[in-house]
Design a protein around this motif. Structure first.
Motif, PDB file in Angstrom:
ATOM      1  N   MET A 166       0.806  -1.217   0.000  1.00 58.78           N
ATOM      2  CA  MET A 166       0.000   0.000   0.000  1.00 58.78           C
ATOM      3  C   MET A 166       0.841   1.271   0.000  1.00 58.78           C
ATOM      4  SD  MET A 166      -3.226  -0.507  -0.394  1.00 58.78           S
ATOM      5  CE  MET A 166      -2.815  -1.829  -1.534  1.00 58.78           C
ATOM      6  N   ALA A 169       1.849   1.755  -3.487  1.00 55.40           N
ATOM      7  CA  ALA A 169       0.691   2.245  -4.221  1.00 55.40           C
ATOM      8  C   ALA A 169       0.483   3.733  -3.957  1.00 55.40           C
ATOM      9  CB  ALA A 169      -0.558   1.467  -3.820  1.00 55.40           C
ATOM     10  N   ARG A 170       0.677   4.137  -2.698  1.00 55.68           N
ATOM     11  CA  ARG A 170       0.555   5.555  -2.339  1.00 55.68           C
ATOM     12  C   ARG A 170       1.590   6.393  -3.093  1.00 55.68           C
ATOM     13  NH1 ARG A 170      -1.506   7.663   2.341  1.00 55.68           N
ATOM     14  NH2 ARG A 170      -1.443   5.585   3.300  1.00 55.68           N
ATOM     15  N   PHE A 181      -4.387  -0.281 -11.300  1.00 51.28           N
ATOM     16  CA  PHE A 181      -4.210  -1.356 -10.328  1.00 51.28           C
ATOM     17  C   PHE A 181      -4.798  -2.629 -10.927  1.00 51.28           C
ATOM     18  CE2 PHE A 181      -4.385   2.510  -7.734  1.00 51.28           C
ATOM     19  CZ  PHE A 181      -3.261   2.348  -6.925  1.00 51.28           C
ATOM     20  N   VAL A 184      -7.511  -6.521  -8.733  1.00 51.09           N
ATOM     21  CA  VAL A 184      -7.734  -5.928  -7.413  1.00 51.09           C
ATOM     22  C   VAL A 184      -8.691  -6.733  -6.544  1.00 51.09           C
ATOM     23  CG1 VAL A 184      -7.299  -3.597  -8.284  1.00 51.09           C
ATOM     24  CG2 VAL A 184      -9.637  -4.500  -8.280  1.00 51.09           C
ATOM     25  N   ARG A 190      -8.673  -2.435   0.846  1.00 53.73           N
ATOM     26  CA  ARG A 190      -7.461  -1.660   1.126  1.00 53.73           C
ATOM     27  C   ARG A 190      -7.255  -0.576   0.072  1.00 53.73           C
ATOM     28  NH1 ARG A 190      -2.694  -4.797   0.834  1.00 53.73           N
ATOM     29  NH2 ARG A 190      -3.810  -6.455  -0.240  1.00 53.73           N
ATOM     30  N   ILE A 191      -7.503  -0.915  -1.177  1.00 56.80           N
ATOM     31  CA  ILE A 191      -7.323   0.069  -2.248  1.00 56.80           C
ATOM     32  C   ILE A 191      -8.356   1.175  -2.142  1.00 56.80           C
ATOM     33  CG2 ILE A 191      -7.412   0.426  -4.749  1.00 56.80           C
ATOM     34  CD1 ILE A 191      -6.379  -2.444  -5.043  1.00 56.80           C
ATOM     35  N   THR A 192      -9.600   0.787  -1.889  1.00 54.95           N
ATOM     36  CA  THR A 192     -10.656   1.790  -1.736  1.00 54.95           C
ATOM     37  C   THR A 192     -10.341   2.753  -0.596  1.00 54.95           C
ATOM     38  OG1 THR A 192     -12.320   0.225  -2.558  1.00 54.95           O
ATOM     39  CG2 THR A 192     -13.122   2.126  -1.330  1.00 54.95           C
ATOM     40  N   LEU A 195      -7.534   5.157  -1.712  1.00 50.42           N
ATOM     41  CA  LEU A 195      -7.984   6.172  -2.666  1.00 50.42           C
ATOM     42  C   LEU A 195      -8.829   7.237  -1.982  1.00 50.42           C
ATOM     43  CD1 LEU A 195      -8.891   3.977  -5.786  1.00 50.42           C
ATOM     44  CD2 LEU A 195      -6.734   5.106  -5.222  1.00 50.42           C
TER      45      LEU A 195
END
Length: 243
Positions: A166, A169-170, A181, A184, A190-192, A195
């Motif tokens: 993460m 990703a950040r 991505f 997913v 985690r992605i939601t 974001l």
């Protein structure tokens, strides 16, 4: 000794058979052997979809279809063993003078198993010819479905695989104008959350099974929290806006 066959890496595109290139159709029509990667996680889709896409436009009558198992694991020894075994099967056909086409969803050189077996094939048959036939990627098809440009002018694009950290990703979200991505399904919550924290959730689009029956496009990704998603799912985040 007879002439060694040619090994082709053929991308069959994201799912819609109409998105296969004319060259891919020709090569698959001419090859005597069709090699199909098979993984445990995608056995119901990945294998059958790649083959069904090709079979929709190419007559497979009389061809030898070879399933090549690849485990979904990070164990380097198991991965190496499976790739070596697959290469041995393919090399056997090439040594017998048969051209072999290794088909993959999307493009054969983007997160594809094909690139891993080529060195093993070349180790067995150093003079074997290897050709590559590019295919349309899943994120290109997803961008087309959503009408979202991937990059314009001097913008930068990052494509991140499923097994991402993460914090990485950040960093990608901070450094690039558009971030894709891939796969997913297991990390959607985690992605939601990331974001939303970064403030770009309203600039994200979720696409699942692009080009297949049941394809899905979601612009409000908050709706996906806690959902069970298809393996072939991705999110495109585009910070840039057209003027």
């Amino acid at each position: 000794m007879g002439k060694t066959g040619v090994l082709y890496g053929v991308g069959v595109g994201p799912g819609d058979a109409e998105l296969m290139t004319r060259k891919a159709v020709r090569i698959l029509g001419e090859a005597q052997v069709i090699a199909v990667p098979k993984s445990a996680e995608a056995s119901a889709d990945g294998l059958s979809k790649a083959l069904s896409i090709a079979g929709a436009v190419v007559d497979m009558t009389g061809k030898t279809v070879v399933e090549l198992p690849f485990p979904m694991t990070r164990d380097k020894e198991r991965l190496r063993a499976s790739r070596a075994a697959a290469a041995s099967v393919v090399a056997g056909h090439l040594a017998a003078g048969r051209d072999a086409a290794f088909i993959t969803l999307g493009d054969a050189l983007l997160y594809s198993t094909f690139g891993y077996i080529v060195p093993f094939v070349k180790e067995l048959l150093p003079d074997a010819r290897v050709d590559y036939v590019p295919g349309i990627t899943s994120f290109s098809a997803a961008a087309a479905l959503s009408g979202m440009p991937l990059a314009e002018s001097g913008e930068r694009l990052a494509v991140i695989p499923a097994a991402y950290d993460m914090e990485e990703a950040r960093g990608a979200l901070a450094a690039f104008d558009t971030v894709v991505f891939m796969k997913v399904n297991r990390a959607i919550d985690r992605i939601t959350a990331l974001l939303e924290e970064v403030g770009v959730a309203d600039r994200a689009v979720f696409v699942s099974r692009a080009g297949w029956p049941g394809e899905q496009v979601v612009t409000d990704i908050s709706e996906l929290k806690g959902a069970t998603l298809d393996y072939f799912s991705l999110i495109i985040v585009r910070k840039g806006r057209s003027s």
